[in-house]
Design an enzyme around this catalytic site. Sequence first.
Site, PDB file in Angstrom:
ATOM      1  N   SER A 103      -2.663   2.278   3.471  1.00 35.75           N
ATOM      2  CA  SER A 103      -1.856   2.834   2.356  1.00 35.75           C
ATOM      3  C   SER A 103      -0.724   1.913   1.652  1.00 35.75           C
ATOM      4  CB  SER A 103      -1.385   4.408   2.630  1.00 35.75           C
ATOM      5  OG  SER A 103      -2.472   5.225   2.816  1.00 35.75           O
ATOM      6  N   ASP A 124      -0.201   7.027  -7.336  1.00 40.09           N
ATOM      7  CA  ASP A 124       0.168   7.229  -5.871  1.00 40.09           C
ATOM      8  C   ASP A 124       1.204   5.752  -5.815  1.00 40.09           C
ATOM      9  OD1 ASP A 124       1.097   7.672  -3.477  1.00 40.09           O
ATOM     10  OD2 ASP A 124      -1.158   8.109  -2.746  1.00 40.09           O
ATOM     11  N   HIS A 132       2.980   8.193  -1.385  1.00 37.86           N
ATOM     12  CA  HIS A 132       2.909   9.242  -0.144  1.00 37.86           C
ATOM     13  C   HIS A 132       3.506   8.579   0.974  1.00 37.86           C
ATOM     14  CE1 HIS A 132      -1.261   7.288   0.633  1.00 37.86           C
ATOM     15  NE2 HIS A 132      -0.816   7.250   1.778  1.00 37.86           N
TER      16      HIS A 132
END
Length: 729
Positions: free
Chosen positions: A648, A218, A83
């Site tokens: 992230s 991810d 992402h």
Amino acid sequence: MTRLLAVFLVFLATHATAHEGMWIPSTLSKLVMNDMQNAGLKLSADEIYAINQSSLKDAIVLFGGGCTASVISDQGLILTNHHCGYSQIQSHASLENDYLKNGFWAENFDAELTNPGLSATFVVRIEDVTEEMQKTAAAAGTENAEEALRKKALELEREAVDGTGYKAEIKPFFYGNAFYMIVTETYRDVRLVGAPPSSIGKFGGDTDNWVWPRHTGDFSLFRIYASPDNQPADYSEDNVPLSPKRHLKVNTDGVEEGDFTMIFGFPGRTFQYITSPAVEYILETENPARIAMREASLGVIDRAMEASDKTRIQYASKQSRISNAYKKWIGQNMGLKEFDVIEKKKKTEEAFLKAAMSQKGMEGYSQIVGELASLYAENEKYQNARNYLIEFYYYGPEILRFAAGFRDLVENYDTLAASGKFPEEVDKLFNLADGYFKDYNSEVDRDILAAQLPLFHQNCPDVLTSETLNSLIKNDNYGAASDAFYDKTVFADREALEKALKSKEKKMIKTLKADPAYCVATELLDAYGENVAPAYRSFSNEEEGLMSVYMKGLMELLPEKVNSPDANSTLRLSYGKMEGVKPRDGIAYTPYTTLSGIMAKYIPGDKEFDVPAKLMELHEKADYGPYGKDGELRVCFLGSHHTTGGNSGSPTINARGELVGLNFDRTYESTMSDIMFSEEICRNIMVDVNYILFITDKFAGAGHLVEEMDTVSNPVKKRPQPVHELKAK
Ligand code: ASP
């Protein structure tokens, strides 16, 4: 260091809790090193952060503006989230080369894809400049402190990087009760190396986002390039893979429940110390308004993406940008209510008041919480207007931002025409338009406007309005208003825009000036600039000032309520362990998930839960190569680390400083942790490094990338090194 901060830090050193906190790496030895080592860490503070020798911090990069990545090979290979690289992956995708759907794996350096604008930033050093900054503020006096601090910061920053290619920035921590200077080095050529298909990298989609059990792979791989002498450089064919100061070893044994782990990265923003009225505002006003605006646009975008592959590709990245925070805010509100955060904050405030009133010389603090409450009440209108501008103008119909991009051309027409530069400027804008129209669907945009308009029109305070917009709305018929808007604008269609831009100069300016998109955008921006921005600015300055006093008071009166400083996009380390959780009555989250769980979620052809055939085949044969453990392949795991957005892509690092996972999310119950972290409830979600290696090697056949990494196994639990039977595809 000021006396206040020194006293506070000594206190903290003995009272630090194991899991809460995002620690500044240069302060570890003073604050939490003992606790970390007691919890299992095998490294010294110097091995994590040092300036005269390479340390773990040299393997951590700020990826783009808002994510983290880590260097995992001696040739500049970096690992981040799918992402985080999503907009880059999307920008290379087309119907012919659908990298979103099929993934992308570069066979060699030459096949790696360039990403204009993408950067990777290393932290060179972090310096405590609190004393100099506070002396400067004290000498200048309250009235002039802000300006004096600004000047001092510039001066120190300049001195710090003089003669180097580095950048320095001084940032306030604890609302200006401490200051650190961060010196960084930025590489500007970062190329896409590998990404799994979305059915792996985004498996579970919005349904599983912020949710456990989780099965999302991810991750994506990029590479930093440098000039032939290993220096930062703009993209060039002559650039070569970076030879980094440090890369992380990849430990294929993974971790077991209870093992010490840490997360190293760039957490974006948290609000740990805000008072009860501020939480009340977020919970009752801000989040509901923003959620409703996003729900309106997502309804339109999701439908359109499902109906057409072209729209799916065009809107993939935009949809994620909108939906991620949308769902987080819903979870956050739920958590804030269930965890009774307002009540907890009020209790702290009562204790604060009591302490202020009962200690000699501390009475000055007794008014502060009340003053903050009045400030919020007086400024709610401006906060609301700002929120609506963000949601409508920045996250709503794209046409508004696009049309506003022509403002300079229109307003500077006379000067540009006189200097003969006008045609050149028109060409520049028209060239930009190509990029815009590539991912634009005017029908979708029209429906977004129609869906958001009633909310905006009925709820946005009247300090932020547009006459043109109001004149289009008749009898509350928002669909008709949106149609009238799009039927008249030239910004929704490439040909119409081209025709307008090719007309005679004066006529063109007249057309643009009368265009509804141009008018609405500029009227909103003007209204914001005149009626909202100044008031909002003075509100936030005042808030900052009061919070600074409140924070100082907390440190002096209730130091047990103070943990690490709020996240501010600077490098931090959080530590905890791999562990599951019982987030609420009757629910237990196990510490990890496996490939079998993916198969259990499998829905053929579904946009979120489809599974690639190859992955099913590998599962059926239990062909996990060296990446499986006890007959299973682990996919994701939970940990008790304090993280937020910006973390992230952060590496999960074991007690020896080796990579074992990749942070990408938090559980639904943890979304409140930006405001209040709970050790009992909050868990972050990571991809197991074995799943990353398995997908890269066994699924995608890109084992050359695994070979490039420095994989290790713990001496105590010797496992075979990965063997790759793969060829490049
Ligand atoms: N998934 C998150 C994000 O999008 C990471 C987090 O907030 O924990 O930023």
